[in-house]
Enzyme design. Structure first.
Site, PDB file in Angstrom:
ATOM      1  N   GLY B 326       2.949  -5.194  -0.327  1.00 40.50           N
ATOM      2  CA  GLY B 326       2.604  -5.500  -1.710  1.00 40.50           C
ATOM      3  C   GLY B 326       1.286  -4.856  -2.098  1.00 40.50           C
ATOM      4  O   GLY B 326       0.936  -3.774  -1.607  1.00 40.50           O
ATOM      5  N   SER B 327       0.519  -5.555  -2.915  1.00 38.40           N
ATOM      6  CA  SER B 327      -0.701  -4.965  -3.464  1.00 38.40           C
ATOM      7  C   SER B 327      -1.775  -4.707  -2.421  1.00 38.40           C
ATOM      8  O   SER B 327      -2.736  -3.989  -2.688  1.00 38.40           O
ATOM      9  CB  SER B 327      -1.274  -5.868  -4.550  1.00 38.40           C
ATOM     10  OG  SER B 327      -0.302  -6.054  -5.550  1.00 38.40           O
ATOM     11  N   THR B 328      -1.635  -5.309  -1.234  1.00 36.88           N
ATOM     12  CA  THR B 328      -2.643  -5.029  -0.208  1.00 36.88           C
ATOM     13  C   THR B 328      -2.553  -3.568   0.216  1.00 36.88           C
ATOM     14  O   THR B 328      -3.450  -3.047   0.858  1.00 36.88           O
ATOM     15  CB  THR B 328      -2.432  -5.903   1.050  1.00 36.88           C
ATOM     16  OG1 THR B 328      -1.119  -5.668   1.565  1.00 36.88           O
ATOM     17  CG2 THR B 328      -2.576  -7.376   0.743  1.00 36.88           C
ATOM     18  N   PHE B 329      -1.456  -2.906  -0.177  1.00 34.03           N
ATOM     19  CA  PHE B 329      -1.287  -1.510   0.179  1.00 34.03           C
ATOM     20  C   PHE B 329      -2.016  -0.585  -0.784  1.00 34.03           C
ATOM     21  O   PHE B 329      -2.190   0.605  -0.528  1.00 34.03           O
ATOM     22  CB  PHE B 329       0.211  -1.172   0.180  1.00 34.03           C
ATOM     23  CG  PHE B 329       0.521   0.202   0.708  1.00 34.03           C
ATOM     24  CD1 PHE B 329       0.472   0.467   2.072  1.00 34.03           C
ATOM     25  CD2 PHE B 329       0.839   1.242  -0.164  1.00 34.03           C
ATOM     26  CE1 PHE B 329       0.746   1.740   2.542  1.00 34.03           C
ATOM     27  CE2 PHE B 329       1.104   2.518   0.310  1.00 34.03           C
ATOM     28  CZ  PHE B 329       1.065   2.770   1.674  1.00 34.03           C
ATOM     29  N   LYS B 330      -2.463  -1.132  -1.903  1.00 28.58           N
ATOM     30  CA  LYS B 330      -3.011  -0.281  -2.958  1.00 28.58           C
ATOM     31  C   LYS B 330      -4.201   0.545  -2.486  1.00 28.58           C
ATOM     32  O   LYS B 330      -4.427   1.668  -2.957  1.00 28.58           O
ATOM     33  CB  LYS B 330      -3.392  -1.126  -4.186  1.00 28.58           C
ATOM     34  CG  LYS B 330      -2.147  -1.541  -4.974  1.00 28.58           C
ATOM     35  CD  LYS B 330      -2.476  -2.466  -6.121  1.00 28.58           C
ATOM     36  CE  LYS B 330      -1.182  -2.816  -6.879  1.00 28.58           C
ATOM     37  NZ  LYS B 330      -1.373  -3.981  -7.756  1.00 28.58           N
TER      38      LYS B 330
END
Lengths: 379, 647
Positions: B326-330
């Site tokens: 999810g957004s932790t990959f951004k």
């Protein structure tokens, strides 16, 4: 030549007779018994109990018995030989009727202080009686069928009784000793040839009868023969005895593993290590040298007996000594053949060495007769 | 009968002649015996000597003591304890039934065990020891000992059994041991003789399995002389084995215990990693199970309960689980673009709430959009469109390559079972595995850690530690073996532009500490301990256009297994990063609401080395936190582990 035709003046009297004992034979007997004590001490793990000490006591008793019997004139023994034979046969019958059970066969009469095995006694009295018979029989008649038939019956009666116990080993020994005596007495060759042929036929019949309703010997006896012929077929069962015994002998090597170092006997791999298989312990601990030495001692005993017999002009004495010597020979040779895997396990002890009171006393009794014949020989 | 002298002489000659013949035969026979003796004892002596040795010598193995496991402070995690058995020997007990009945009056005997013992007893030699009861309590053993005079032939015996004093806290890390199975033996090429000892225990999963070679040790050998019946007469020789090596883990048992308790009964996992050394100080997966159950042989009912639980207690989610990050990959998408020079931190992108790519509309989580956002704001508010835009510029290959540099899609070398590799997709990969061409929509999805992208909590912790330090930190679970320190996981510099990293950390700082940041509710207010992080909420279902039109269904209204995963990664303190933390709550809903508070609590616990003071929390939260701390103190099964029996 019979003693009756000689004066007995030259025969020693009283306790002086002791000096005229067959000393080389006596010393040899003591030596063999000594080997026995040593081995019994060893198989008990270095202890006089439970075997070595009683065995020593019995040998002591036996030695006294031998001397006492030896002091009695040989003509007395000749005159009682028929009675002795008769008593032995009666005892065999008694065993059949009242004997207590031991090792799957009825063989003992419990006398309280010892267990008497009549078949042991029989081996001696049979020889004695046959010797007396041929002493009585004019030599000219010895090969006539009727006079041959009589000793055959004399032999077969106890043999049949022993076989019925059942004790195949002793039966064969009786047959061999009796036959041997007849041979020594000079019965014609042809009879022996015929018996030999018949024997082979009988063995064939025994094997042929296996599994049929008229089977001649018991199953366990067949099994003993089987495992003798191929011990590896059942190494933990019936063949175990032979296999382990051969291992013990073989591992002894040339000089053995040392006194009390025999692992096979000490760790109980050997069956009956203090009785029938005691030779394996000797061979394991003292190797070929030890085993061969014992064999030499035994041979010397036979040798001195034969020398004594041949030099004895009294026919009864001569035949008696030779017959008893043959008995002794059969004893140790069958036992050794058995432990070396040359004969089936038949349960014959090693004379003077194996633990056992009855056998020891009877043996010493026999040598008492040998001594008596030696002391009272015509001079 | 009258007899002539000549007659008698003739008779004696006959006897002598025949005696000579018989004597000759006898001598020949004796010669034969001697020859046979010679054959057996001289010619074949060697062979028979060997057979005799075979007969009497029995070699048996002495099992070595298994190595024990400690935490970084010396708290014992896996140890060998004496396990008591009751042994009987038939030859000494007299009447078997009566003796067992007498024993039964002293201790409770299991009827099944008894039956098995009776069968075994009938089959074996009388001196053979038979186990009639196993895992007997110390009390029962004492009772047997006290009553020894009345119980001849009954002896208590001590063996070693594995025990995990902290139970479920370390179930997934340590794994457990169990008796060697036929299957285990088949798997091995040349199994150690030791494994053939009945009931010998080997590691089945986790550290116990992965470090089996070190823990097992080497067997000793005992050479004994046995008699014909197999009874041991004496010991001839004894070579002691080598006990297994003791292993010290990097884990702090206190913290691990806290994390496990903090995760509670959620289906969740958390990793706490030392940013400087790569040491995993806590690695917890919830719910957990008691590994001691497996050592003794788990009951069917218990096992069924564990396997049928939808929260999957047996799964080691920290390393085994692969979730869309999810957004932790951004951060990965952003760093790929920055490093490639495709984007500048200050450049803004307009977010109308969606992005049209190839006639498809990709939505931002915020329907109304974020307006103009730069790097910092986009991360802070977790604007999706900004990252769609970056991804379209930089492409999937660069993004995946960057992710791999940060340890995603890489199987980390940690001695735990079933370590997941995760997935950093590439065009090639999709062609190979799915037989389809990569489409631009895949890139868009991947940019925000959705689609094919998968990562484990361990990988996310490593990623965060590398962002925090700029070095190739690698995870380390084993600190030392028999006192010899294992190589550190500190790692060399990654060689990235330090400016870009600093911007990234700054943006992550704002996520937590800026009023508009998604993780603002989970900030730490103590100066010098401030936390930086990033939330993530990964969808496990597709939201259809129709649903979007009606309004996306609230997570709480969905069945548990269709709710979003909640993720949070963080490091602290901001100025001098010490701990990197990743938390995933399966189907927990929003990352900022479900995962971030856990990450914060865990971080504080780690930084303070125990319960943190309440003033580290924002003042309005303190009441709730205080209650939570008290509750956890009550729940934690081993509140104070003390430590240092060893280290």
């Amino acid at each position: 030549m019979s003693y009756l035709e000689y004066t007995v003046k030259s025969v020693p009297t009283g306790f002086r007779k002791i000096l005229y004992l067959n000393w080389p034979l006596t010393i040899l007997l003591a030596s063999v018994a000594g080997v026995g004590f040593l081995m019994l001490y060893s198989v008990a793990g270095g202890s006089y109990m439970p075997w070595a000490e009683p065995q020593m006591e019995r040998f002591g008793v036996g030695l006294v018995l031998m001397v006492l019997v030896g002091l009695v004139p040989i003509w007395f023994w000749r005159s009682v030989s028929s009675v002795a034979y008769g008593v032995s046969v009666m005892l065999l019958i008694a065993v059949e009727l009242f004997g207590s059970i031991g090792m799957g066969a009825q063989r003992w009469i419990d006398l309280g202080f010892m267990r008497l095995q009549p078949s042991e006694l029989m081996k001696v009295t049979l020889v004695m009686f046959l010797a007396a018979y041929y002493d009585w029989l004019p030599p000219a008649k010895k090969s006539r069928p009727f006079w041959v038939l009589i000793p055959v019956v004399i032999i077969l009666v106890p043999t049949a009784l022993v076989l019925g116990q059942p004790d195949l080993g002793t039966a064969i020994l009786l047959l061999a000793a009796g036959g041997g005596l007849m041979f020594l007495a000079g019965v014609h060759w042809a009879y022996f040839a015929a018996v030999l042929a018949a024997g082979i036929g009988l063995i064939a019949a025994v094997f042929q009868s296996r599994g049929t309703p008229w089977q001649l010997i018991k199953d366990y006896q067949y099994r003993r023969i089987d495992t003798f012929l191929d011990p590896s077929s059942d190494p933990l069962g019936a063949g175990y005895h032979i296999t382990q015994s051969k291992i013990a002998l073989g591992s002894g090597g040339w000089t053995g593993r040392g006194f009390m170092q025999g692992t096979q006997s000490r760790l109980n791999f050997l069956p009956e290590k203090h009785t029938d298989f005691i030779f394996t312990t000797l061979a394991e601990e003292f190797g070929f040298v030890g085993g061969f030495s014992l064999l030499v001692l035994y041979t010397l005993i036979i040798f001195f007996c034969v020398v004594s017999a041949v030099n004895n002009r009294d026919r009864f004495s001569s035949l008696l000594i030779l017959g008893l010597a043959l008995n002794f020979f059969l004893f140790f040779s069958v036992n050794m053949s058995m432990v070396m895997g040359l004969a089936p396990v038949v349960g014959v002890p090693l004379p003077l060495v194996s633990y056992g009171g009855s056998a020891m006393l009877v043996l010493m009794l026999a040598f008492g007769f040998v001594q008596s014949a030696h002391i009272h020989r015509p001079r | 009968m009258k007899r002539t002298r000549a007659d008698a002489e003739a008779g004696n000659r006959t006897i002598s002649r025949r005696a000579a013949v018989l004597g000759g035969l006898q001598l020949a026979f004796v010669g034969g015996l001697a020859a046979r003796m010679n054959f057996l004892q001289v010619d074949q002596a060697d062979q028979f000597r060997l057979l005799a040795e075979d007969n009497r010598i029995k070699d048996s193995l002495i099992p070595p003591a298994r190595g024990e496991v400690f935490d970084r402070n010396g708290v014992q995690l896996a140890k060998n304890v004496p396990s008591y058995r009751i042994i009987v020997k038939r030859e000494d007990i007299g009447d078997v039934d009566e003796a067992l009945e007498r024993l039964g009056r002293v201790v409770r005997l299991d009827p099944d065990d008894l039956e098995r013992a009776m069968i075994e007893m009938k089959r074996s030699a009388p001196f053979h020891p038979i186990t009639v009861a196993e895992n007997v309590s110390w009390e029962d053993i004492s009772r047997v000992s006290v009553n020894a005079p009345a119980l001849p032939g009954v002896t208590p015996e001590v063996g070693l059994s594995r025990i995990y004093p902290l139970g479920s806290d370390f179930a997934h890390v340590l794994g457990y041991v169990g008796p060697v199975s036929d299957y285990d033996l088949e798997q091995m090429e040349a199994p150690d003789q030791l494994l053939l000892i009945p009931r010998f225990q080997i590691g089945k999963v986790g550290i116990e399995a992965k470090q089996e070679d070190r823990l097992r040790g080497k067997a000793g050998v005992k050479r004994e002389e046995v008699n014909a019946t197999g009874r041991v007469m004496r010991e001839l020789d004894r070579r002691e084995g080598r006990p297994g090596a003791d292993i010290q883990l990097t884990i702090d048992a206190n913290l691990q215990n806290y994390v496990q308790a903090r995760l509670g009964q959620e289906s969740a996992s958390a990793v706490v990693m030392d940013c400087e050394t790569g040491d995993l100080v806590a690695i917890a997966s919830a719910p957990s199970f008691d590994p001691n159950l497996f050592v003794r042989g788990i009951s069917v009912a218990n096992y069924k309960e564990l396997t049928e639980n939808i929260y999957r207690p047996l799964a080691s989610k920290t390393v085994q689980g692969a979730y869309p990050p999810g957004s932790t990959f951004k951060m990965m998408t952003a760093l790929a673009a920055l490093e490639e020079g495709m984007a500048q931190p200050d450049e803004t992108v307009y977010c109308p709430g969606y992005l049209e790519v190839a006639d498809r509309r990709f939505h931002c989580w915020k329907r109304g959009g974020h307006g103009y956002v730069d790097l910092q704001n986009s991360l802070k508010q977790s604007c999706d469109v900004y990252y769609y835009d970056l991804a379209l510029k930089v492409g999937i290959e660069k993004i995946s390559a960057m992710a791999q540099r940060f340890g995603l899609g890489v199987r980390h070398d940690v001695p735990m079972s079933a370590i997941s590799q995760g997935l950093t997709p590439t065009k090639d990969w999709k062609r190979r595995v799915h037989g389809q061409e990569w489409v631009i929509g895949d890139t868009v999805n991947a940019s925000i850690g959705q689609g094919y992208m998968l990562a484990s909590p361990l990988q996310l912790a490593v990623m965060t530690a590398r962002i925090a330090t700029g070095r190739n930190v690698t995870p380390r679970l084993v600190k030392s073996v028999d006192g010899i320190e294992e190589p550190s996981g500190a790692g060399e510099s990654m060689g990235l532009n330090e400016n870009n990293l600093r911007k990234m950390r700054r943006a992550m700082y704002d996520v937590v500490n800026d009023r508009r940041g998604t993780g603002y509710g989970s900030r730490i207010i103590t100066e010098g301990m401030r936390m930086a992080g990033k939330s993530g909420t990964s969808q496990v279902r597709n939201i259809t256009a129709a649903e979007r039109a009606r309004g996306v269904v609230n997570n709480n209204d969905l069945p548990w297994e269709r709710r979003d995963h909640a993720l949070f990664v963080s490091f602290a303190p901001m100025e001098n990063p010490k701990y990197a933390v990743s938390v995933i709550v399966e189907h927990g809903g929003g990352g900022s609401s479900a995962a971030a508070p856990i990450a914060r609590d865990v971080t504080l616990q780690a930084l303070y080395g125990g319960p943190p003071p309440l003033d580290a929390y924002p003042s309005k939260d303190r009441g709730r936190i205080k209650a939570q701390q008290e509750e956890l103190q009550a729940v934690r099964p081993l509140a104070d582990l003390g430590g240092s029996d060893q280290a």
